[in-house]
Design a protein around this motif. Structure first.
Motif, PDB file in Angstrom:
ATOM      1  N   HIS A   1      10.168  14.764   4.267  1.00 39.63           N
ATOM      2  CA  HIS A   1       9.883  14.332   2.906  1.00 39.63           C
ATOM      3  C   HIS A   1      10.572  13.012   2.560  1.00 39.63           C
ATOM      4  N   GLY A   2      11.784  12.812   3.033  1.00 41.39           N
ATOM      5  CA  GLY A   2      12.494  11.582   2.724  1.00 41.39           C
ATOM      6  C   GLY A   2      13.075  11.590   1.318  1.00 41.39           C
ATOM      7  N   PHE A   3      13.572  10.406   0.890  1.00 43.45           N
ATOM      8  CA  PHE A   3      14.239  10.287  -0.403  1.00 43.45           C
ATOM      9  C   PHE A   3      13.232   9.979  -1.499  1.00 43.45           C
ATOM     10  N   GLY A   4      12.267  10.835  -1.708  1.00 48.55           N
ATOM     11  CA  GLY A   4      11.294  10.624  -2.768  1.00 48.55           C
ATOM     12  C   GLY A   4      11.817  11.137  -4.101  1.00 48.55           C
ATOM     13  N   THR A   5      11.429  10.493  -5.196  1.00 43.46           N
ATOM     14  CA  THR A   5      11.849  10.912  -6.532  1.00 43.46           C
ATOM     15  C   THR A   5      11.132  12.196  -6.930  1.00 43.46           C
ATOM     16  N   LEU A   6      11.878  13.162  -7.445  1.00 38.66           N
ATOM     17  CA  LEU A   6      11.313  14.436  -7.888  1.00 38.66           C
ATOM     18  C   LEU A   6      11.072  14.451  -9.389  1.00 38.66           C
ATOM     19  N   ARG A   7      12.041  13.960 -10.152  1.00 35.39           N
ATOM     20  CA  ARG A   7      11.890  13.930 -11.606  1.00 35.39           C
ATOM     21  C   ARG A   7      13.025  13.102 -12.196  1.00 35.39           C
ATOM     22  N   PHE A   8      12.976  12.888 -13.504  1.00 31.31           N
ATOM     23  CA  PHE A   8      14.038  12.198 -14.238  1.00 31.31           C
ATOM     24  C   PHE A   8      14.522  13.089 -15.376  1.00 31.31           C
ATOM     25  N   ASP A   9      15.801  12.976 -15.679  1.00 36.74           N
ATOM     26  CA  ASP A   9      16.370  13.559 -16.900  1.00 36.74           C
ATOM     27  C   ASP A   9      17.014  12.440 -17.700  1.00 36.74           C
ATOM     28  N   VAL A  10      16.918  12.538 -19.021  1.00 37.99           N
ATOM     29  CA  VAL A  10      17.486  11.519 -19.910  1.00 37.99           C
ATOM     30  C   VAL A  10      18.526  12.168 -20.809  1.00 37.99           C
TER      31      VAL A  10
ATOM     32  N   ASN B   1      19.000   7.158   8.304  1.00 38.58           N
ATOM     33  CA  ASN B   1      17.852   7.072   9.190  1.00 38.58           C
ATOM     34  C   ASN B   1      16.694   6.401   8.455  1.00 38.58           C
ATOM     35  N   PRO B   2      16.074   5.358   9.042  1.00 41.89           N
ATOM     36  CA  PRO B   2      14.965   4.690   8.371  1.00 41.89           C
ATOM     37  C   PRO B   2      13.827   5.635   8.010  1.00 41.89           C
ATOM     38  N   ASP B   3      13.669   6.735   8.782  1.00 41.19           N
ATOM     39  CA  ASP B   3      12.601   7.679   8.480  1.00 41.19           C
ATOM     40  C   ASP B   3      12.804   8.341   7.121  1.00 41.19           C
ATOM     41  N   ALA B   4      14.039   8.318   6.630  1.00 41.63           N
ATOM     42  CA  ALA B   4      14.314   8.922   5.327  1.00 41.63           C
ATOM     43  C   ALA B   4      13.589   8.206   4.209  1.00 41.63           C
ATOM     44  N   PHE B   5      13.208   6.958   4.446  1.00 41.22           N
ATOM     45  CA  PHE B   5      12.602   6.168   3.382  1.00 41.22           C
ATOM     46  C   PHE B   5      11.133   5.871   3.661  1.00 41.22           C
ATOM     47  N   ALA B   6      10.537   6.662   4.574  1.00 37.79           N
ATOM     48  CA  ALA B   6       9.132   6.440   4.907  1.00 37.79           C
ATOM     49  C   ALA B   6       8.204   6.971   3.834  1.00 37.79           C
ATOM     50  N   TYR B   7       8.702   7.926   3.019  1.00 44.20           N
ATOM     51  CA  TYR B   7       7.848   8.547   2.020  1.00 44.20           C
ATOM     52  C   TYR B   7       8.527   8.511   0.656  1.00 44.20           C
ATOM     53  N   GLY B   8       7.724   8.318  -0.381  1.00 38.74           N
ATOM     54  CA  GLY B   8       8.224   8.358  -1.740  1.00 38.74           C
ATOM     55  C   GLY B   8       7.430   9.353  -2.551  1.00 38.74           C
ATOM     56  N   VAL B   9       7.478   9.206  -3.864  1.00 37.46           N
ATOM     57  CA  VAL B   9       6.767  10.121  -4.745  1.00 37.46           C
ATOM     58  C   VAL B   9       5.261  10.060  -4.510  1.00 37.46           C
ATOM     59  N   PHE B  10       4.777   8.924  -4.004  1.00 37.08           N
ATOM     60  CA  PHE B  10       3.363   8.789  -3.665  1.00 37.08           C
ATOM     61  C   PHE B  10       3.182   8.627  -2.154  1.00 37.08           C
ATOM     62  N   GLY B  11       4.013   9.325  -1.369  1.00 42.84           N
ATOM     63  CA  GLY B  11       3.906   9.251   0.076  1.00 42.84           C
ATOM     64  C   GLY B  11       4.278   7.876   0.584  1.00 42.84           C
TER      65      GLY B  11
ATOM     66  N   ILE C   1       5.367   5.652 -12.782  1.00 41.35           N
ATOM     67  CA  ILE C   1       5.638   5.941 -14.191  1.00 41.35           C
ATOM     68  C   ILE C   1       5.825   7.448 -14.322  1.00 41.35           C
ATOM     69  N   PHE C   2       6.951   7.848 -14.882  1.00 41.85           N
ATOM     70  CA  PHE C   2       7.245   9.264 -15.109  1.00 41.85           C
ATOM     71  C   PHE C   2       6.988   9.586 -16.568  1.00 41.85           C
ATOM     72  N   LYS C   3       6.075  10.528 -16.804  1.00 46.67           N
ATOM     73  CA  LYS C   3       5.741  10.931 -18.172  1.00 46.67           C
ATOM     74  C   LYS C   3       6.678  12.066 -18.588  1.00 46.67           C
ATOM     75  N   LEU C   4       7.501  11.786 -19.565  1.00 45.39           N
ATOM     76  CA  LEU C   4       8.545  12.731 -19.938  1.00 45.39           C
ATOM     77  C   LEU C   4       7.978  14.007 -20.550  1.00 45.39           C
ATOM     78  N   TRP C   5       6.824  13.912 -21.227  1.00 41.90           N
ATOM     79  CA  TRP C   5       6.323  15.062 -21.969  1.00 41.90           C
ATOM     80  C   TRP C   5       5.760  16.163 -21.059  1.00 41.90           C
ATOM     81  N   ASP C   6       5.273  15.801 -19.872  1.00 42.19           N
ATOM     82  CA  ASP C   6       4.769  16.848 -18.976  1.00 42.19           C
ATOM     83  C   ASP C   6       5.383  16.769 -17.585  1.00 42.19           C
ATOM     84  N   GLU C   7       6.369  15.875 -17.399  1.00 38.89           N
ATOM     85  CA  GLU C   7       7.113  15.731 -16.151  1.00 38.89           C
ATOM     86  C   GLU C   7       6.189  15.486 -14.956  1.00 38.89           C
ATOM     87  N   THR C   8       5.199  14.618 -15.166  1.00 34.39           N
ATOM     88  CA  THR C   8       4.307  14.237 -14.077  1.00 34.39           C
ATOM     89  C   THR C   8       4.406  12.733 -13.841  1.00 34.39           C
ATOM     90  N   PHE C   9       3.911  12.299 -12.683  1.00 33.43           N
ATOM     91  CA  PHE C   9       3.957  10.897 -12.295  1.00 33.43           C
ATOM     92  C   PHE C   9       2.551  10.308 -12.286  1.00 33.43           C
TER      93      PHE C   9
END
Length: 448
Positions: free
Chosen positions: A303-312, A384-394, A401-409
């Motif tokens: 999976h790598g270091f992809g963003t899962l969600r944000f908290d404010v 490891n460079p492979d850790a950064f091969a994938y993000g929130v959109f692969g 853009i993270f939508k706070l009201w429904d926690e989707t990207f």
């Protein structure tokens, strides 16, 4: 210079068969009327286009507009092999256009754009120099070089691969190369205001020894704040710099005195979260926000270091404590390698016109509010460079853009950028720079 499509003067024509009795030459509008109209313009690129109509209009209004409100950030794109030499490209969310600006200072492959702050880029290269550059005016300001940091002992070009000699936080002596110092010594630099408008202060977060250093306009070198500890982010807020430490701790750095110092160092209860990256944001509503970015680090699962969600979280000064924010209202937060920005979405019409970007209560054509706009700025030098091969959109990257009201990207409305490319938010600020007597005006290649 920025290149442009110059619009011809707008004229009423008699070619429609009505006759020539009402032909109007708009280039002959009274100068005071042109000036009055220009002051009604609130978007920088509209000002550029207005000024490009004809020579008379260009001479009637200043090259540098001083009246514009805060602008929606542009996305500064990574260098591309297909783009012309000496150009950098900027994507404008409000128009969907990409602007190509001639910036030889920021287009060489050996440079590193460390961060952006108050409309200025912070540029380092394979020399000790640290340069502030305003891409819209080409104005430059030289900060004290890397050699002037207190822990740098010596610099010698003849020591190939070991040009810099410096101490780390534990007092151990290290040697490093030109490229390593360019990429790793300074993590981020934030400025308090436009460096050409009088007194300003720059704050640098160092990566090697977790120090926080400041420069006051007129100083010859950088100075360390003593014993601040590891710093995650820093923001200028209410005439002071606020530094975010591990666990949500805050150090308040008072720089508007003869001897700048850490005047307050308090420890609000740690928020009930763990994340890889935390950012501080001056909300613009007299509030200080902390944005926590949760990332997946299950590298072994692919999976790598992809963003899962944000908290404010909002700073509650009466505690002090970090209180969770469930709704940002009409605010938009822009975070990444830039100095974080918060804006009111109501001030920007026509942004992100695709209805899929809108919240249920938004009018069609307005900016996406109650959201966090983020770039792919998570990097680890020893991972490891492979850790950064994938993000929130692969493989398309970890930006969006993270939508706070429904926690989707949703993805940013721009062409795909590969993971590992470096882009950052840049807030247009044409106020920095000096007028030229031989003024030919801003000229922009509007691109796609």
């Amino acid at each position: 210079m920025m290149r442009s499509q110059n619009a011809d003067a707008v004229k009423a024509s008699s070619s429609n068969g009505i006759g020539s009795r009402m032909a109007v030459d708009w280039t002959q509008l009274p100068e005071e009327l042109v000036q009055s109209i220009s002051k009604k313009i609130t978007v920088y690129i509209d000002y550029v286009r207005f000024r490009a109509v004809c020579l008379m209009w260009r001479r009637s209004i200043p090259k540098v507009p001083r009246h514009l409100p805060p602008q929606l950030p542009w996305l500064m794109l990574p260098l591309s092999k297909s783009q012309p030499r000496y150009q950098r490209s900027f994507y404008d969310l409000s128009t969907g256009n990409t602007y190509h600006i001639e910036l030889p200072e920021a287009s060489r492959p050996e440079i590193r754009i460390c961060s952006s702050s108050n409309g200025w880029l912070v540029i380092l290269d394979d020399s000790p120099a640290i340069v502030l550059l305003n891409p819209l005016t080409h104005a430059k300001f030289h900060l004290p070089s890397l050699i002037s940091f207190p822990n740098v002992v010596s610099f010698d070009y003849s020591r190939v691969g070991r040009e810099y000699e410096f101490f780390n936080r534990d007092g151990e002596l290290y040697y490093d190369s030109l490229r390593a110092m360019r990429d790793m010594f300074v993590r981020k630099i934030v400025i308090s205001s436009d460096p050409l408008n009088g007194n300003f202060v720059a704050m640098a977060i160092l990566r090697y020894n977790d120090e926080l250093a400041y420069y006051k306009n007129g100083d010859l070198s950088w100075t360390f704040f003593p014993d601040v500890g590891y710093i995650e982010d820093i923001v200028y807020y209410k005439e002071k710099f606020y530094a975010l430490k591990e666990g949500g701790e805050i150090a308040v750095c008072n720089v508007n005195c003869e001897l700048p110092s850490v005047s307050v160092n308090f420890r609000p209860p740690r928020p009930p979260i763990y994340c890889l990256v935390n950012r501080l944001v001056n909300s613009g509503d007299d509030e200080l926000l902390m944005v926590a970015r949760h990332c997946n680090n299950e590298v072994e699962m692919g999976h790598g270091f992809g963003t899962l969600r944000f908290d404010v979280f909002r700073m509650n000064w009466s505690g002090p404590s970090w209180d969770r924010v469930e709704n940002l209202g009409d605010r938009l937060l822009f975070i990444g390698g830039n100095s974080s920005v918060s804006l009111s979405g109501s001030d920007f019409q026509g942004c992100l016109r695709n209805p899929c970007y809108l919240s249920p209560c938004d009018d069609y054509g307005q900016c996406l509010k109650n959201c966090i706009y983020f770039t792919d700025d998570i990097y680890c030098f020893n991972c490891n460079p492979d850790a950064f091969a994938y993000g929130v959109f692969g493989k398309k990257g970890d930006r969006g853009i993270f939508k706070l009201w429904d926690e989707t990207f949703v993805s940013l409305p721009y062409r795909e950028l590969e993971r590992g490319s470096w882009e950052l938010w840049f807030t247009p600020s044409p106020g920095g720079g000096r007028e030229s007597e031989d003024d030919v005006g801003y000229e922009v290649d509007y691109g796609s």
